[in-house]
Design a protein around this motif. Structure first.
Motif, PDB file in Angstrom:
ATOM      1  N   LEU A 316       0.893  -1.061   0.032  1.00 24.10           N
ATOM      2  CA  LEU A 316       0.255  -0.092  -0.147  1.00 24.10           C
ATOM      3  C   LEU A 316       1.175   1.385   0.205  1.00 24.10           C
ATOM      4  CD1 LEU A 316      -2.772  -0.579   2.671  1.00 24.10           C
ATOM      5  CD2 LEU A 316      -2.969  -0.706   0.318  1.00 24.10           C
ATOM      6  N   ASP A 317       0.533   2.201  -0.717  1.00 26.38           N
ATOM      7  CA  ASP A 317       1.022   3.446  -0.336  1.00 26.38           C
ATOM      8  C   ASP A 317       1.288   4.147   1.354  1.00 26.38           C
ATOM      9  OD1 ASP A 317       1.788   6.669  -0.400  1.00 26.38           O
ATOM     10  OD2 ASP A 317       0.454   6.708  -1.770  1.00 26.38           O
ATOM     11  N   TYR A 817      -9.487  -5.399  -1.591  1.00 26.89           N
ATOM     12  CA  TYR A 817      -9.336  -4.344  -0.619  1.00 26.89           C
ATOM     13  C   TYR A 817      -9.276  -3.159  -1.463  1.00 26.89           C
ATOM     14  CZ  TYR A 817      -7.008  -6.531   3.428  1.00 26.89           C
ATOM     15  OH  TYR A 817      -7.134  -7.797   4.017  1.00 26.89           O
ATOM     16  N   SER A 818     -10.588  -2.166  -0.837  1.00 29.76           N
ATOM     17  CA  SER A 818     -11.002  -1.198  -1.727  1.00 29.76           C
ATOM     18  C   SER A 818     -11.040   0.070  -1.372  1.00 29.76           C
ATOM     19  CB  SER A 818     -12.970  -1.972  -2.213  1.00 29.76           C
ATOM     20  OG  SER A 818     -13.418  -2.801  -3.248  1.00 29.76           O
ATOM     21  N   PHE A 819     -10.851   1.205  -1.703  1.00 27.34           N
ATOM     22  CA  PHE A 819     -10.102   2.613  -1.838  1.00 27.34           C
ATOM     23  C   PHE A 819     -10.852   3.483  -2.605  1.00 27.34           C
ATOM     24  CE2 PHE A 819      -7.187  -0.369   0.421  1.00 27.34           C
ATOM     25  CZ  PHE A 819      -7.057  -0.033   1.811  1.00 27.34           C
ATOM     26  N   LEU A 820     -12.286   4.192  -1.548  1.00 24.95           N
ATOM     27  CA  LEU A 820     -12.186   5.471  -2.420  1.00 24.95           C
ATOM     28  C   LEU A 820     -11.953   7.377  -1.579  1.00 24.95           C
ATOM     29  CD1 LEU A 820     -14.396   5.898  -4.302  1.00 24.95           C
ATOM     30  CD2 LEU A 820     -16.349   5.885  -2.865  1.00 24.95           C
ATOM     31  N   ASN A 845     -11.846   1.813   5.661  1.00 21.75           N
ATOM     32  CA  ASN A 845     -10.765  -0.140   6.267  1.00 21.75           C
ATOM     33  C   ASN A 845     -10.411   0.531   7.236  1.00 21.75           C
ATOM     34  OD1 ASN A 845     -11.557  -1.409   3.225  1.00 21.75           O
ATOM     35  ND2 ASN A 845     -10.980   1.062   2.874  1.00 21.75           N
ATOM     36  N   GLU A 846      -9.417  -0.737   7.820  1.00 24.08           N
ATOM     37  CA  GLU A 846      -9.179  -0.294   9.318  1.00 24.08           C
ATOM     38  C   GLU A 846      -8.033  -1.190   9.485  1.00 24.08           C
ATOM     39  OE1 GLU A 846     -11.648  -1.725  12.179  1.00 24.08           O
ATOM     40  OE2 GLU A 846     -12.883   0.732  12.513  1.00 24.08           O
ATOM     41  N   ARG A 847      -8.036  -2.159   8.471  1.00 22.13           N
ATOM     42  CA  ARG A 847      -6.527  -2.732   8.035  1.00 22.13           C
ATOM     43  C   ARG A 847      -6.732  -3.398   6.678  1.00 22.13           C
ATOM     44  NH1 ARG A 847      -9.732  -4.844  12.012  1.00 22.13           N
ATOM     45  NH2 ARG A 847      -8.328  -4.364  14.129  1.00 22.13           N
ATOM     46  N   PHE A 848      -5.107  -3.766   6.676  1.00 19.77           N
ATOM     47  CA  PHE A 848      -4.586  -4.912   5.396  1.00 19.77           C
ATOM     48  C   PHE A 848      -3.840  -5.777   6.188  1.00 19.77           C
ATOM     49  CE2 PHE A 848      -2.043  -4.618   1.566  1.00 19.77           C
ATOM     50  CZ  PHE A 848      -2.595  -4.792   0.614  1.00 19.77           C
ATOM     51  N   ILE A 849      -4.048  -7.009   5.741  1.00 16.17           N
ATOM     52  CA  ILE A 849      -3.304  -8.401   5.364  1.00 16.17           C
ATOM     53  C   ILE A 849      -3.133  -8.685   4.105  1.00 16.17           C
ATOM     54  CG2 ILE A 849      -4.744 -10.654   6.386  1.00 16.17           C
ATOM     55  CD1 ILE A 849      -6.245  -9.806   7.546  1.00 16.17           C
ATOM     56  N   THR A 863      -1.757  -4.824   9.450  1.00 15.69           N
ATOM     57  CA  THR A 863      -1.266  -3.660   9.529  1.00 15.69           C
ATOM     58  C   THR A 863      -2.495  -2.954   9.518  1.00 15.69           C
ATOM     59  OG1 THR A 863       0.022  -1.583   8.577  1.00 15.69           O
ATOM     60  CG2 THR A 863      -0.524  -2.788   7.377  1.00 15.69           C
ATOM     61  N   ASN A 864      -2.458  -1.550  10.215  1.00 15.29           N
ATOM     62  CA  ASN A 864      -3.624  -0.623  10.802  1.00 15.29           C
ATOM     63  C   ASN A 864      -3.630   0.377   9.283  1.00 15.29           C
ATOM     64  OD1 ASN A 864      -3.668  -2.543  13.219  1.00 15.29           O
ATOM     65  ND2 ASN A 864      -5.089  -0.095  14.263  1.00 15.29           N
ATOM     66  N   ILE A 865      -5.125   0.602   8.572  1.00 15.86           N
ATOM     67  CA  ILE A 865      -4.123   1.688   8.220  1.00 15.86           C
ATOM     68  C   ILE A 865      -4.973   3.048   8.866  1.00 15.86           C
ATOM     69  CG2 ILE A 865      -6.176   2.335   6.065  1.00 15.86           C
ATOM     70  CD1 ILE A 865      -6.336  -0.841   5.153  1.00 15.86           C
TER      71      ILE A 865
END
Length: 878
Positions: A316-317, A817-820, A845-849, A863-865
């Motif tokens: 992720l960025d 995962y989707s982000f807007l 979104n709260e976390r990324f796996i 990790t947390n987002i």
């Protein structure tokens, strides 16, 4: 019949003797040869009738007149250019007249109060310089000049470091109106200068930073120059203030002020910023530990850290995963104290608090034994960095200069973490790193003649690195303190003779260097606080005498570059703890040859063949255990053997800006003999890594391809690039036999961006990465990830701009995962102000796996987002 032919030839010959010849060049006001232009011959400027005419092509015209004139008038016209003319009074028969024409752009035509504007060309080419008009590449989403540079044809910007490549070559520096104000740390300018201050971005090929060596140095260096707008006053700048909230109603802040001062003697640029939304305005990366080109230039002079601080490692960025509180200040000044002396100084200050919440769960399968480990970590990293650069250039005469350059930087990083290990043990850790670095460089340049020059250069550097790591168990009486002290002193002196002989350029360097690099470490435990459980006391010295030769031969379309480097290298490492010493003296021979063939002005073929000898002990110069985390220790078997590398590269480049078509293909192959390999011993609570040297061969194959084209029938730019790599390596795990491993990976990207004249445009970037690995035990594993980023731009008028971004991630076919994100920008009539609204992670979104598999484990990294944020921004330009 023969008599008739003879008479005809005689008549033609006689006419040709009496006729006048008109010829010359036709260029635009920006020195571009016009592809076509009409050349008309009249009796006078006001005459309506046309006597004779011709068509000029590629900036040149020539016409043999067939009529006699008392006076004649030459009139030149071309599309989108103002008409020009020239009168010749009493033209003499049999005379050749040469006259060049320069045509100005016809940008506005006034017809009964109706203005017709010609569309400005996005770029112009003048010899080795391409001028990109910034206004032609703006779409409303741009804020800093780096945002524009990303869009320019042939440009690539590294997302992590901000470094720029042009036509596949690393940019040496970015100048500001012709001055190297940033001293190589050019990301200061590209990350912070507002886009509204810059008129043009100039790409400079065959660049030379030393004006006395212009024409003598080998071709190929690339630089950029940022041309300021003409309305930039003595003091200009911008103030950006952003305020908002995260999901938990915590305040989100992003504020920066930039100022530029200009005068006949002084040019300066400064910036101050604060943010907690994971924006890095500095050239120093404490989020992911990526190093810039400027920092890599000092690698040979500095100690490498043995204990690393945590960094963001997911795909992720950083703006989505990093929680920070960053303060950055920078000031750059160039001062002409006299006609022959220029003083330049750069100041940097960084202070941050970076927080990371992560969980790493690992399932290990080693030698048919299975066990699991887990680490849940809450860590805070507090870097503080200070640096000052000084540079004084003095011209002794028109043919000689002295340049003195000095750097001092001091870095302190405190990292604290609380760790829950294997769901049963609690640990608190404290890590402290302090680094003081001093560097001075003296350089004397003398231009002996148009074809000769000499240069004397010397570096003197000192680097002191101190690291301390403490771990304390809260569930058992286990604690340990690891201390490390490393010092590195470097000195070199070299003389460089440069000469040009017709088509050849010759460069010969004779020099010597000396490195002293002692290391001391001690590991203490709570059970034996007065005794060292493991200690290192090492003295390492390296000396080298070298003679390097380079010959460039330019044979028109063929350029041959040959290098022959030779050296005598002496290394000695003394282990004071064991009272042992090993020494090695080697003769190094490193040949290198490159061939480049130009098929045309826009396309070329490249071939390179080289041999290198690399000493590796610098990063493996301690023998006893050093604790680098609560569960990991490392050590090395001291060995002074050298790594030998043979490599071959073949490439094809095509950069045709006129057709907006770019293509690049490169194949690299290297074979290495000798390296430090790892011997891992892993259990549920501890990992021990021992590095040892093996004189084994391993290879690396790298293929890359890129193609980019603007398609006028869909008014869009499409780009595809791919990189494929094959790499083999060896290791040992838990007393296994030596394992042979092969890694194959590919990175692919498909880019599409529209350039419609309407209000709606879009951009889509699809990235797919795949890696496949196997061992000689027939074990194989695969990792893949996919990311699609879609942006929709809507510009209803000049005042409003909307951008909607949808990011989609798929990891190993198991997690989606989707982000807007949304940006709304408003520019009122008073363009000194503009306002925007920014909503990130709207879906919250709260976390990324991430799930990854290796040759002996499968890991699940969580990790947390950064939570949803809503931010309002006001920007004021002055």
């Amino acid at each position: 019949m023969r008599i008739t032919g003879t008479l005809l030839v005689f008549v033609i010959f006689t006419i040709s003797l009496k006729a006048q010849i008109l010829k010359g060049k036709i260029t635009s006001s920006d020195q571009i040869d016009l592809v076509t232009a009409s050349v008309v011959i009249k009796d006078s400027a006001n005459a309506r009738g046309i006597k004779e005419f011709t068509v000029a092509r590629n900036g040149a015209y020539e016409i043999r007149l067939t009529k006699a004139y008392k006076n004649l008038y030459i009139e030149v016209t071309a599309n989108n250019y103002a008409k020009v003319g020239h009168t010749i009074l009493n033209p003499q028969q049999g005379t050749t007249y040469t006259h060049d024409f320069i045509l100005n752009h016809e940008t506005t035509i006034l017809l009964k109060d109706v203005k017709i504007f010609a569309k400005k060309k996005p770029y112009t080419e003048v010899k080795d310089t391409v001028n990109f008009n910034v206004a032609s590449y703006k779409d409303g989403s741009d804020r800093k000049i780096q945002d524009i540079i990303r869009k320019l044809p042939g440009m690539e910007v590294n997302d992590n470091t901000g470094e720029i490549k042009y036509k596949g070559k690393a940019v040496e520096t970015v100048q500001l109106d012709g001055d190297d104000l940033f001293s190589g740390n050019y990301t200061i300018g590209t990350k912070n200068i507002n886009v509204d201050m810059i008129d043009k971005v100039q790409a400079l090929e065959n660049f030379s930073s030393n004006k006395l060596l212009k024409g003598l140095e080998g071709d190929g260096k690339v630089a950029l120059n940022l041309k300021l707008k003409k309305n930039i006053r003595d003091i200009s700048g911008s103030l950006n203030s952003s305020l908002g909230t995260f999901k938990e109603m915590k305040t989100a802040v992003d504020t920066d002020i930039n100022f530029l001062t200009l005068s006949s003697k002084i040019k300066s640029f400064g910036t101050i910023s604060f943010n907690n939304i994971a924006v890095n305005y500095s050239p120093f990366d404490y989020f992911g530990n990526f190093r810039t080109q400027n920092e890599n230039a000092n690698t040979a002079f500095k100690n490498s850290k043995i204990i690393s601080e945590f960094s963001s490692l997911n795909i992720l960025d950083n703006k989505r995963t990093i929680l920070n509180n960053s303060i950055f200040a920078n000031y750059n000044i160039s001062l002409k104290t006299g006609p022959n002396t220029t003083y330049k100084s750069n100041f940097y200050f960084v202070k941050d608090l970076i927080n990371s919440l992560s969980l790493n769960e690992t399932n290990n399968l080693i030698n048919d034994q299975k066990f699991a480990t887990s680490d849940q970590i809450n860590a805070d990293k507090k870097p503080m960095f200070f640096r000052m650069d000084f540079d004084v250039k003095h011209s002794i005469s028109k043919t000689s200069t002295i340049d003195y350059y000095f750097i001092i930087n001091n870095e302190k990083i405190n990292t604290s973490s609380s760790l829950f290990q294997n769901e049963k043990d609690f640990f608190n850790t404290e890590q402290r790193t302090e680094n003081l670095f001093l560097k001075s460089k003296f350089q004397f340049t003398k231009r002996l003649s148009d074809k000769k020059a000499i240069q004397i250069t010397s570096h003197q550097t000192f680097d002191n690195l101190y690291q301390n790591f403490k771990t304390q168990s809260q569930t058992s009486a286990v604690s340990a303190i690891q201390g490390i002290q490393k010092r590195k002193a470097f000195f070199d002196l070299q003389a460089n003779y440069i000469r040009k002989i017709k088509r050849a350029k010759y460069n010969s360097i004779l020099g010597t260097e000396l490195i002293s690099n002692p290391l001391y470490s001690d590991l203490q435990t709570e059970e034996n606080p007065t005794e060292n459980t493991s200690a290192n006391d090492i003295d390492f010295i390296k000396t080298k005498v070298f003679f390097n030769n380079k010959l460039d031969y330019d044979w028109g379309n063929i350029l041959i570059i040959s290098n022959f480097n030779s050296a005598i290298l002496h290394q000695a490492i003394k282990n004071n703890a064991s009272k042992t010493e090993i020494k090695n003296t080697s003769i190094l021979i490193e040949p290198d040859i490159s061939l480049s063939y130009k098929f045309s002005r826009v396309s070329s073929f490249h071939f390179n063949l080289s041999s290198r000898v690399n000493p590796l002990i610098d990063n493996y110069n301690y023998s006893n255990n050093i604790l680098i985390s609560n569960r990991t220790t490392i050590k090395n078997n001291l060995d002074l053997q050298l790594q030998r590398t043979a490599s071959c590269a073949i490439g094809y480049n095509l950069y045709d800006l006129s057709k907006q078509f770019l293509m690049n293909a490169i194949i690299n192959y290297s074979e290495n003999k000798g390296n430090f390999f790892s011997n891992l011993n892993i259990d549920q609570n501890n990992s021990q890594i021992a590095y040892f040297f093996l004189d084994e061969k391993f290879r690396n194959v790298d293929l890359s391809f890129k193609i980019e084209k603007y398609l006028p029938f869909i008014q869009s730019t499409i780009r595809f690039r791919t990189q494929y790599n094959i790499y083999d390596y060896k290791n040992l795990i838990n007393y296994s036999e030596l394992r042979n491993n092969i890694s194959k990976s590919s990175r692919n990207e498909l880019f599409l961006k529209s350039a419609f004249d309407g209000k709606l445009n879009f951009q889509n970037i699809l990235q797919f990465n795949l890696s496949k690995n196997s061992t000689d035990a027939n074990a194989s594993f695969e990792n893949q990830d996919l990311n699609n980023a879609f942006k929709l731009y809507y510009t209803p008028n000049k005042k409003w701009f909307f951008s909607l971004t949808y990011d989609f991630y798929k990891i190993n076919k198991k997690a989606n995962y989707s982000f807007l994100d949304l940006i709304v920008k408003y520019v009122p009539k008073n363009k000194q102000f503009n306002y925007s609204f920014n909503a990130k992670n709207i879906l919250n979104n709260e976390r990324f796996i991430e799930v990854h598999t290796s040759d002996y484990y499968t890991s699940i990294y969580t990790t947390n987002i950064v939570p949803r944020s809503l931010i309002i921004t006001c920007n004021y330009s002055f």
